[in-house]
Scaffold this motif. Structure first.
Motif, PDB file in Angstrom:
ATOM      1  N   SER A 134      -5.829   0.718 -11.147  1.00 21.35           N
ATOM      2  CA  SER A 134      -5.814   0.885  -9.303  1.00 21.35           C
ATOM      3  C   SER A 134      -4.692   1.245  -9.222  1.00 21.35           C
ATOM      4  O   SER A 134      -3.784   1.073  -9.453  1.00 21.35           O
ATOM      5  CB  SER A 134      -6.340  -0.932  -8.497  1.00 21.35           C
ATOM      6  N   ILE A 149       0.106  -0.497  -5.395  1.00 17.57           N
ATOM      7  CA  ILE A 149       1.143  -1.033  -4.639  1.00 17.57           C
ATOM      8  C   ILE A 149       2.481  -0.965  -4.231  1.00 17.57           C
ATOM      9  O   ILE A 149       3.165  -1.584  -5.717  1.00 17.57           O
ATOM     10  CB  ILE A 149       0.185  -2.465  -4.570  1.00 17.57           C
ATOM     11  N   HIS A 206       2.791  -2.276   0.105  1.00 14.65           N
ATOM     12  CA  HIS A 206       1.270  -1.455   0.321  1.00 14.65           C
ATOM     13  C   HIS A 206       0.734  -0.365  -0.035  1.00 14.65           C
ATOM     14  O   HIS A 206       1.621   0.197  -0.875  1.00 14.65           O
ATOM     15  CB  HIS A 206       2.008  -1.162   2.042  1.00 14.65           C
ATOM     16  N   GLU A 255      -3.252   1.928  -0.823  1.00 13.54           N
ATOM     17  CA  GLU A 255      -4.758   1.902  -0.479  1.00 13.54           C
ATOM     18  C   GLU A 255      -5.271   1.129  -2.048  1.00 13.54           C
ATOM     19  O   GLU A 255      -5.256   1.272  -3.117  1.00 13.54           O
ATOM     20  CB  GLU A 255      -5.242   3.417  -0.398  1.00 13.54           C
ATOM     21  N   GLU A 256      -6.767   0.477  -1.276  1.00 10.86           N
ATOM     22  CA  GLU A 256      -7.126   0.398  -2.525  1.00 10.86           C
ATOM     23  C   GLU A 256      -8.816  -0.212  -2.041  1.00 10.86           C
ATOM     24  O   GLU A 256      -9.082   0.825  -0.726  1.00 10.86           O
ATOM     25  CB  GLU A 256      -7.901  -1.691  -2.617  1.00 10.86           C
ATOM     26  N   HIS A 314     -12.593  -0.041  -1.496  1.00 17.40           N
ATOM     27  CA  HIS A 314     -13.287  -2.210  -1.278  1.00 17.40           C
ATOM     28  C   HIS A 314     -14.721  -1.609  -0.892  1.00 17.40           C
ATOM     29  O   HIS A 314     -15.378  -0.171  -0.642  1.00 17.40           O
ATOM     30  CB  HIS A 314     -12.971  -3.179  -0.252  1.00 17.40           C
ATOM     31  N   ARG A 317      -6.580  -0.005   3.964  1.00 16.06           N
ATOM     32  CA  ARG A 317      -4.498  -0.440   3.529  1.00 16.06           C
ATOM     33  C   ARG A 317      -5.512  -1.954   2.291  1.00 16.06           C
ATOM     34  O   ARG A 317      -5.893  -2.741   2.922  1.00 16.06           O
ATOM     35  CB  ARG A 317      -3.879  -0.462   4.619  1.00 16.06           C
ATOM     36  N   CYS A 318      -3.897  -1.842   1.896  1.00 13.72           N
ATOM     37  CA  CYS A 318      -3.844  -3.429   0.484  1.00 13.72           C
ATOM     38  C   CYS A 318      -2.415  -3.612   1.024  1.00 13.72           C
ATOM     39  O   CYS A 318      -1.256  -2.794   1.090  1.00 13.72           O
ATOM     40  CB  CYS A 318      -4.657  -3.252  -0.935  1.00 13.72           C
ATOM     41  N   ARG A 319      -2.757  -4.936   1.391  1.00 17.68           N
ATOM     42  CA  ARG A 319      -0.851  -5.672   1.289  1.00 17.68           C
ATOM     43  C   ARG A 319      -0.435  -6.715   0.018  1.00 17.68           C
ATOM     44  O   ARG A 319      -1.809  -7.449   0.086  1.00 17.68           O
ATOM     45  CB  ARG A 319      -0.374  -6.269   2.769  1.00 17.68           C
ATOM     46  N   GLN A 333      -3.309 -11.915  -1.333  1.00 24.87           N
ATOM     47  CA  GLN A 333      -4.332 -10.057  -0.942  1.00 24.87           C
ATOM     48  C   GLN A 333      -4.606 -10.225   0.336  1.00 24.87           C
ATOM     49  O   GLN A 333      -5.760 -11.491   0.741  1.00 24.87           O
ATOM     50  CB  GLN A 333      -4.277  -9.580  -1.662  1.00 24.87           C
ATOM     51  N   PHE A 385      -6.298  -6.997   3.145  1.00 24.72           N
ATOM     52  CA  PHE A 385      -6.870  -5.987   3.722  1.00 24.72           C
ATOM     53  C   PHE A 385      -6.763  -5.613   5.347  1.00 24.72           C
ATOM     54  O   PHE A 385      -6.793  -6.790   6.102  1.00 24.72           O
ATOM     55  CB  PHE A 385      -9.060  -5.573   3.397  1.00 24.72           C
ATOM     56  N   TRP A 397      -4.279  -7.303   9.796  1.00 24.11           N
ATOM     57  CA  TRP A 397      -4.721  -7.956   8.065  1.00 24.11           C
ATOM     58  C   TRP A 397      -5.451  -8.963   8.015  1.00 24.11           C
ATOM     59  O   TRP A 397      -4.941 -10.190   8.608  1.00 24.11           O
ATOM     60  CB  TRP A 397      -3.266  -8.308   7.407  1.00 24.11           C
TER      61      TRP A 397
END
Length: 164
Positions: A99, A102, A115, A117-118, A120, A126-128, A143, A145, A152
């Motif tokens: 992936s 992050i 942080h 990108e993912e 989905h 955005r991914c945290r 996790q 999104f 979030w």
């Protein structure tokens, strides 16, 4: 020593992920349908084994096995000395593809925030990741999104308990 005092004493650069060395029982809670507005969570077990610390604490590698989900994952963590940040790189056994990284760091409070990108359901979000509650025998990973760049939605929580 309290959990917060243990977190405050942790390194933020090389060695920051050395706490993961060992074997862990992991309790997972994951939203069945992230970003759908559903509050339907599933719970399932895992075993994580962080075998190595490399580059004098600037890298480590772990494998997590989800026996009831018929897949496993691998995380490679690398510390970028120039940027003073970590990249967390995940691959699962179902795809064999890594992936997007992050990136982030641990703050002075001992909490790590990362942080990126993912993908989905075919769309970029955005991914945290948050690492918190780190002690000698426990830790929490979360996790979340975001599709708007604002709020979030936490969609996966892992609670780690050391077994060895």
């Amino acid at each position: 020593m309290t959990d917060s005092a243990a977190s405050l004493a942790r390194p933020t650069g090389p060695g920051a992920f050395d706490f993961l060395i060992g074997t862990w029982h992991v309790t997972n809670r994951r939203l069945r349908e992230p970003l759908s507005g559903s509050g339907d969570w599933e719970e399932f077990p895992a075993t994580a084994n962080c075998r190595s610390t490399l580059f004098d604490g600037g890298a480590n590698l772990d494998e997590i096995v989800f026996p009831t989900k018929d897949f496993s994952g691998l995380t490679l963590r690398l510390y970028d000395t120039e940027r003073d940040e970590w990249s967390l790189n995940w691959v699962n056994s179902l795809t064999g593809r890594m992936s997007p990284s992050i990136v982030g760091r641990f703050g002075p409070n001992g909490i790590g925030e990362f942080h990126g990108e993912e993908i989905h359901q075919g769309a970029s979000v955005r991914c945290r990741f948050i690492w918190s509650g780190i002690t000698a025998d426990s830790a929490r990973w979360e996790q979340a999104f975001s599709t708007t760049g604002g709020g979030w939605e936490t969609n996966w929580i892992m609670d780690f308990r050391r077994t060895a």
